[in-house]
Design a protein around this motif. Structure first.
Motif, PDB file in Angstrom:
ATOM      1  N   VAL A  41     -22.568  12.676   3.308  1.00 15.01           N
ATOM      2  CA  VAL A  41     -22.550  11.054   3.919  1.00 15.01           C
ATOM      3  C   VAL A  41     -21.166  10.689   4.384  1.00 15.01           C
ATOM      4  O   VAL A  41     -19.991  10.907   3.996  1.00 15.01           O
ATOM      5  CB  VAL A  41     -22.728  10.231   2.619  1.00 15.01           C
ATOM      6  CG1 VAL A  41     -22.872   8.747   3.074  1.00 15.01           C
ATOM      7  CG2 VAL A  41     -23.977  10.494   1.712  1.00 15.01           C
ATOM      8  N   ASP A  42     -21.364  10.355   5.621  1.00 16.72           N
ATOM      9  CA  ASP A  42     -20.065  10.199   6.496  1.00 16.72           C
ATOM     10  C   ASP A  42     -20.568   8.588   6.950  1.00 16.72           C
ATOM     11  O   ASP A  42     -21.568   8.606   7.864  1.00 16.72           O
ATOM     12  CB  ASP A  42     -19.936  11.070   7.561  1.00 16.72           C
ATOM     13  CG  ASP A  42     -19.555  12.279   7.108  1.00 16.72           C
ATOM     14  OD1 ASP A  42     -18.528  12.530   6.562  1.00 16.72           O
ATOM     15  OD2 ASP A  42     -20.427  13.143   6.963  1.00 16.72           O
ATOM     16  N   PHE A  72     -20.029  -1.331   1.249  1.00 19.32           N
ATOM     17  CA  PHE A  72     -19.067  -0.033   1.673  1.00 19.32           C
ATOM     18  C   PHE A  72     -19.989   1.138   1.102  1.00 19.32           C
ATOM     19  O   PHE A  72     -19.815   2.138   1.994  1.00 19.32           O
ATOM     20  CB  PHE A  72     -17.596   0.065   0.780  1.00 19.32           C
ATOM     21  CG  PHE A  72     -17.133   1.287   1.376  1.00 19.32           C
ATOM     22  CD1 PHE A  72     -16.353   1.391   2.428  1.00 19.32           C
ATOM     23  CD2 PHE A  72     -16.762   2.222   0.290  1.00 19.32           C
ATOM     24  CE1 PHE A  72     -15.492   2.098   2.733  1.00 19.32           C
ATOM     25  CE2 PHE A  72     -15.992   3.294   0.576  1.00 19.32           C
ATOM     26  CZ  PHE A  72     -15.413   3.475   1.912  1.00 19.32           C
ATOM     27  N   PHE A  73     -20.574   1.170   0.160  1.00 20.22           N
ATOM     28  CA  PHE A  73     -21.038   2.368  -0.460  1.00 20.22           C
ATOM     29  C   PHE A  73     -22.732   2.215  -0.076  1.00 20.22           C
ATOM     30  O   PHE A  73     -23.435   3.288  -0.462  1.00 20.22           O
ATOM     31  CB  PHE A  73     -21.226   2.390  -2.020  1.00 20.22           C
ATOM     32  CG  PHE A  73     -19.561   3.020  -2.506  1.00 20.22           C
ATOM     33  CD1 PHE A  73     -19.184   4.206  -2.160  1.00 20.22           C
ATOM     34  CD2 PHE A  73     -18.779   2.117  -2.874  1.00 20.22           C
ATOM     35  CE1 PHE A  73     -17.985   4.535  -2.488  1.00 20.22           C
ATOM     36  CE2 PHE A  73     -17.588   2.412  -3.311  1.00 20.22           C
ATOM     37  CZ  PHE A  73     -17.283   3.811  -3.108  1.00 20.22           C
ATOM     38  N   ASP A  74     -23.083   1.561   0.817  1.00 19.21           N
ATOM     39  CA  ASP A  74     -24.624   1.452   1.123  1.00 19.21           C
ATOM     40  C   ASP A  74     -25.107   2.900   1.711  1.00 19.21           C
ATOM     41  O   ASP A  74     -26.226   3.064   1.418  1.00 19.21           O
ATOM     42  CB  ASP A  74     -24.910   0.321   2.243  1.00 19.21           C
ATOM     43  CG  ASP A  74     -24.811  -1.397   1.289  1.00 19.21           C
ATOM     44  OD1 ASP A  74     -24.648  -1.157   0.024  1.00 19.21           O
ATOM     45  OD2 ASP A  74     -25.055  -2.011   2.010  1.00 19.21           O
ATOM     46  N   PRO A  75     -24.374   3.366   2.640  1.00 21.68           N
ATOM     47  CA  PRO A  75     -24.799   4.703   3.101  1.00 21.68           C
ATOM     48  C   PRO A  75     -25.117   5.762   2.115  1.00 21.68           C
ATOM     49  O   PRO A  75     -26.162   6.279   2.149  1.00 21.68           O
ATOM     50  CB  PRO A  75     -23.698   5.087   3.942  1.00 21.68           C
ATOM     51  CG  PRO A  75     -23.185   3.892   4.481  1.00 21.68           C
ATOM     52  CD  PRO A  75     -23.227   2.933   3.294  1.00 21.68           C
ATOM     53  N   LEU A  76     -24.371   5.675   0.927  1.00 13.98           N
ATOM     54  CA  LEU A  76     -24.577   6.698  -0.130  1.00 13.98           C
ATOM     55  C   LEU A  76     -25.673   6.377  -0.862  1.00 13.98           C
ATOM     56  O   LEU A  76     -26.590   7.021  -1.249  1.00 13.98           O
ATOM     57  CB  LEU A  76     -23.172   6.733  -0.760  1.00 13.98           C
ATOM     58  CG  LEU A  76     -23.306   7.406  -2.156  1.00 13.98           C
ATOM     59  CD1 LEU A  76     -23.849   8.738  -2.204  1.00 13.98           C
ATOM     60  CD2 LEU A  76     -22.049   7.262  -3.168  1.00 13.98           C
ATOM     61  N   LYS A  77     -26.001   5.035  -1.024  1.00 11.71           N
ATOM     62  CA  LYS A  77     -26.803   4.716  -1.915  1.00 11.71           C
ATOM     63  C   LYS A  77     -28.288   4.850  -1.457  1.00 11.71           C
ATOM     64  O   LYS A  77     -29.152   5.284  -2.039  1.00 11.71           O
ATOM     65  CB  LYS A  77     -26.871   2.790  -2.126  1.00 11.71           C
ATOM     66  CG  LYS A  77     -25.678   2.394  -2.927  1.00 11.71           C
ATOM     67  CD  LYS A  77     -25.620   1.104  -3.126  1.00 11.71           C
ATOM     68  CE  LYS A  77     -24.309   0.637  -4.098  1.00 11.71           C
ATOM     69  NZ  LYS A  77     -24.185  -0.946  -4.067  1.00 11.71           N
ATOM     70  N   ASP A  81     -20.045  13.896  -0.727  1.00 10.46           N
ATOM     71  CA  ASP A  81     -20.910  14.972  -0.574  1.00 10.46           C
ATOM     72  C   ASP A  81     -21.965  14.623  -1.699  1.00 10.46           C
ATOM     73  O   ASP A  81     -21.286  14.315  -2.882  1.00 10.46           O
ATOM     74  CB  ASP A  81     -20.476  16.494  -0.872  1.00 10.46           C
ATOM     75  CG  ASP A  81     -19.999  17.060   0.472  1.00 10.46           C
ATOM     76  OD1 ASP A  81     -20.522  16.699   1.423  1.00 10.46           O
ATOM     77  OD2 ASP A  81     -19.223  17.862   0.228  1.00 10.46           O
ATOM     78  N   LEU A  82     -22.991  14.586  -1.844  1.00  6.60           N
ATOM     79  CA  LEU A  82     -24.171  14.485  -2.587  1.00  6.60           C
ATOM     80  C   LEU A  82     -24.727  15.633  -2.932  1.00  6.60           C
ATOM     81  O   LEU A  82     -25.669  16.411  -2.132  1.00  6.60           O
ATOM     82  CB  LEU A  82     -25.216  13.392  -2.243  1.00  6.60           C
ATOM     83  CG  LEU A  82     -26.350  13.457  -3.152  1.00  6.60           C
ATOM     84  CD1 LEU A  82     -26.168  12.844  -4.802  1.00  6.60           C
ATOM     85  CD2 LEU A  82     -27.466  12.162  -2.651  1.00  6.60           C
ATOM     86  N   LEU A  83     -24.563  16.031  -4.034  1.00  3.79           N
ATOM     87  CA  LEU A  83     -25.006  17.657  -4.428  1.00  3.79           C
ATOM     88  C   LEU A  83     -26.267  17.455  -5.546  1.00  3.79           C
ATOM     89  O   LEU A  83     -26.071  16.640  -6.492  1.00  3.79           O
ATOM     90  CB  LEU A  83     -23.997  18.535  -5.046  1.00  3.79           C
ATOM     91  CG  LEU A  83     -22.940  18.995  -4.060  1.00  3.79           C
ATOM     92  CD1 LEU A  83     -21.777  17.990  -4.162  1.00  3.79           C
ATOM     93  CD2 LEU A  83     -22.307  20.081  -4.379  1.00  3.79           C
ATOM     94  N   VAL A  84     -27.348  17.931  -5.428  1.00  4.55           N
ATOM     95  CA  VAL A  84     -28.514  17.951  -6.294  1.00  4.55           C
ATOM     96  C   VAL A  84     -28.527  19.431  -6.841  1.00  4.55           C
ATOM     97  O   VAL A  84     -28.901  20.099  -6.133  1.00  4.55           O
ATOM     98  CB  VAL A  84     -29.559  17.827  -5.506  1.00  4.55           C
ATOM     99  CG1 VAL A  84     -30.920  17.391  -6.326  1.00  4.55           C
ATOM    100  CG2 VAL A  84     -29.447  16.193  -4.622  1.00  4.55           C
TER     101      VAL A  84
END
Length: 241
Positions: free
Chosen positions: A174-175, A13-18, A224-227
């Motif tokens: 990430v969607d 499920f979280f592969d796109p985020l990874k 959202d991935l915030l850096v």
């Protein structure tokens, strides 16, 4: 909760985020021997991911410190990669037993944040990677009240929360849609695990997986991935070992 997280991660499920996290870590200039803190390590999937991203791109093997309030979570994480992972049972809201300026990057995926302590332990120019959900995250499971509502503007609130110690460098949205296989037993178990792995498990009545109604064809991942990068001077507290 840890078993539920393992099930959801192993299903992909979280592969796109990874993939996004790996890209950010590989592009980051973390030095010849990167030191990473996984704050709220849970089952250790993101800890292992950090190692995967950094091994081979640096002169020496990276080290990752897996931190969680749960001793069971830390043990599970360290067992995945005992050669490169150290464990720390600690409360994010308390002073952390980590030396000033000794960490190159912090991962904070769906976990609490202590801005002052994170700034203290990060080196100048160190990175803080934070993942927060957006309102559409798991929307298909929210219709029957099984998943907590996610407020609007979490990313904007986070930027304000971390200022002035951290400056936002990038935001990656990430969607994705995770398609269920329409195997009734497997789908029920997966949906039940998504609910059990997060805060909704503490705020909703527990029911058998069979009680989940009319599962959709797919479930939405929207985060959202915030850096962030450190700015200014960190105030040393003398904590650390």
């Amino acid at each position: 909760m840890l078993d539920a997280r393992d099930l959801v991660h192993d299903a992909g499920f979280f592969d796109p985020l990874k993939r996004e996290l790996i890209a950010v870590l590989r592009d980051a200039a973390l030095g010849p021997e990167p030191r990473v803190l996984d704050a709220g390590c849970g089952t250790g999937h993101y800890t292992a991911l950090a190692l995967e991203a950094l091994i081979g791109t640096n002169e020496q093997t990276p080290r990752v410190l897996a931190m969680d309030l749960s001793p069971a979570a830390v043990v599970r994480t360290v067992r995945r990669r005992p050669d490169s992972v150290d464990g720390l049972v600690a409360d994010t809201w308390q002073p952390l037993p980590v030396r000033d300026g000794s960490v190159d990057a912090i991962l904070d995926v769906f976990a609490p944040r202590n801005a002052s302590e994170f700034r203290r332990i990060l080196r100048p120019g160190g990175l803080l990677l934070v993942v927060v959900p957006r309102p559409d995250h798991l929307r298909e499971l929210r219709a029957d009240g099984r998943v907590l509502t996610i407020p609007e503007g979490k990313a904007a609130t986070l930027v304000e929360e971390l200022a002035p110690s951290f400056a936002l460098r990038t935001v990656r949205s990430v969607d994705a849609r995770f398609v269920l296989d329409q195997d009734a037993a497997a789908d029920d178990a997966f949906a039940a695990a998504i609910i059990a792995m997060g805060p909704s498990a503490h705020h909703r009545a527990t029911e058998p997986a069979a009680g989940l109604r009319a599962l959709p064809e797919a479930i939405t991942l929207a985060v959202d991935l915030l850096v962030f990068e450190t700015v200014g001077n960190a105030a040393g507290s003398g904590a650390g070992v």
